[in-house]
Design a protein around this motif. Structure first.
Motif, mmCIF file in Angstrom:
data_model
loop_
_atom_site.group_PDB
_atom_site.id
_atom_site.type_symbol
_atom_site.label_atom_id
_atom_site.label_comp_id
_atom_site.label_asym_id
_atom_site.label_seq_id
_atom_site.Cartn_x
_atom_site.Cartn_y
_atom_site.Cartn_z
ATOM 1 N N TYR A 131 4.625 -30.452 74.358
ATOM 2 C CA TYR A 131 4.488 -31.311 75.284
ATOM 3 C C TYR A 131 3.150 -31.239 76.047
ATOM 4 N N ASN A 191 4.816 -33.868 64.802
ATOM 5 C CA ASN A 191 3.558 -33.625 65.276
ATOM 6 C C ASN A 191 3.046 -32.388 64.107
ATOM 7 N N GLN A 225 -2.237 -30.992 68.936
ATOM 8 C CA GLN A 225 -3.111 -31.539 69.662
ATOM 9 C C GLN A 225 -3.806 -32.828 68.872
ATOM 10 N N SER A 240 -2.284 -25.449 71.312
ATOM 11 C CA SER A 240 -1.380 -25.823 72.363
ATOM 12 C C SER A 240 -0.442 -24.616 72.792
ATOM 13 N N PHE A 247 5.234 -36.251 70.207
ATOM 14 C CA PHE A 247 5.920 -34.961 71.146
ATOM 15 C C PHE A 247 7.019 -34.442 70.380
ATOM 16 N N GLN A 278 -2.312 -34.698 71.602
ATOM 17 C CA GLN A 278 -0.956 -34.612 72.225
ATOM 18 C C GLN A 278 -0.323 -33.331 71.166
ATOM 19 N N GLN A 312 -1.064 -31.969 76.463
ATOM 20 C CA GLN A 312 -1.767 -32.980 76.285
ATOM 21 C C GLN A 312 -3.135 -32.771 76.811
ATOM 22 N N SER A 313 -4.279 -32.965 76.193
ATOM 23 C CA SER A 313 -5.381 -32.837 76.569
ATOM 24 C C SER A 313 -5.988 -34.044 77.687
ATOM 25 N N THR A 362 -3.838 -39.081 69.219
ATOM 26 C CA THR A 362 -2.604 -40.075 68.809
ATOM 27 C C THR A 362 -3.230 -41.292 68.698
ATOM 28 N N GLY A 399 -6.535 -36.975 75.666
ATOM 29 C CA GLY A 399 -5.469 -37.847 75.065
ATOM 30 C C GLY A 399 -4.836 -37.084 73.748
ATOM 31 N N THR A 455 -8.782 -34.010 66.664
ATOM 32 C CA THR A 455 -8.182 -33.884 67.739
ATOM 33 C C THR A 455 -8.979 -34.061 69.142
#
Length: 305
Positions: A161, A198, A173, A156, A193, A169, A163-164, A176, A167, A278
């Motif tokens: 914040y 995370n 990453q 990331s 987030f 996150q 997001q791929s 979720t 999905g 991920t």
């Protein structure tokens, strides 16, 4: 020539006397008011002067007065915040560290924070909290904290914040929708987030992957969700960044060459086909959900402080 009768003359004289009396009374009242005002101002000035002299001489009395004034101002401020509907609530139950100024961190963590801050252009204060958490969690689960930070950097670029497209996150990453149960202790899926939540969930996933694969490289392959290829591109990026961050932490020169991991693609098993890591499972395993990392050549100019 007109002459006035005696009654008329007396009436006029009485009116003149009354008028003179009124003027005299008003004049006396004015002079009394001026005198009273002057005396009042003089008394007020004398009182203020006496108060200043007293406070200057008696330091303990001055301190008491200052504390009372500060208390009064604080009460007014608190009442204003309560009355303001737009004021944010103070969640005193959350005792997690939001920022950690690098000077307050241990030497290794401060050096890593400064290096990562320069490379990824992230403010050192919030980044310091992530570095401190990575070291704390890594020590608890016996996982190298510089590896945790390397995964975070590649996944990331320290964007909480991120997001791929599939999905994944947050900082690590994490997919979720697959790991929703792991966020239950942190308040639900939206905790993806929250940077520290995370990070903790991502470390748990990474730990499980390494344990399942039996090696760090194999764990990274499972973490990225590589099925049709060996995921060597992702593994090499993470391991190279791991060595850089580790060198900074140990105060060693920045490495200029890195081991290259190559392996033949393993056959897909039903367990691997299920997306458990991920969000890169549905995209090429060499890609990352955030922008590409800085090339190794650019890192040689960065040294630990």
């Amino acid at each position: 020539m007109t002459t006035l009768s005696i009654p008329e003359a007396q009436h006029k004289s009485n009116a003149s006397t009354v008028q003179s009396s009124v003027l005299i009374a008003l004049s006396d009242a004015y002079r009394g008011f001026v005198a009273l005002t002057r005396n009042g101002m003089a008394l007020l000035g004398a009182g203020l002067a006496a108060l200043v002299i007293t406070l200057a001489v008696k330091s303990d009395l001055r301190t008491d007065v200052e504390q009372q004034l500060l208390s009064w101002l604080q009460e007014r401020q608190d009442s204003a915040v309560v009355a303001d509907d737009t004021a944010m609530p103070d969640d005193s139950s959350d005792d997690r560290l939001a920022v950690a100024p690098p000077p307050l961190l241990p030497k290794q963590q401060a050096a890593v924070t400064q290096w990562l801050s320069r490379k990824y252009r992230v403010a050192p204060e919030p980044l310091g909290a992530l570095v401190a958490e990575a070291f704390a969690v890594g020590a608890k689960v016996r996982l190298d904290p510089t590896l945790i930070l390397a995964v975070m950097a590649i996944e990331s670029r320290f964007n909480p914040y991120a997001q791929s497209p599939v999905g994944a996150q947050g900082l690590m990453q994490v997919l979720t929708r697959v790991h929703t149960d792991k966020y239950d202790d942190y308040g639900g899926a939206m905790a993806a987030f929250d940077p520290l939540s995370n990070l903790r969930v991502g470390v748990k996933v990474l730990q499980d992957c390494i344990k399942q694969a039996g090696s760090v490289e194999g764990g990274l392959r499972l973490y990225v969700g590589a099925v049709t290829t060996d995921g060597s591109g992702y593994i090499n990026k993470v391991m190279a960044e791991h060595l850089r961050i580790q060198s900074v932490a140990l105060g060693k020169p920045m490495p200029t060459s890195f081991p290259i991991f190559t392996a033949a693609p393993a056959p897909a098993t039903p367990e691997q086909i299920e997306p458990t890591q991920t969000g890169l499972l549905d995209s090429p395993p060499e890609a990352t959900p955030a922008s590409q990392p800085v090339e190794p050549a650019a890192d040689t100019a960065l040294t630990s402080s």
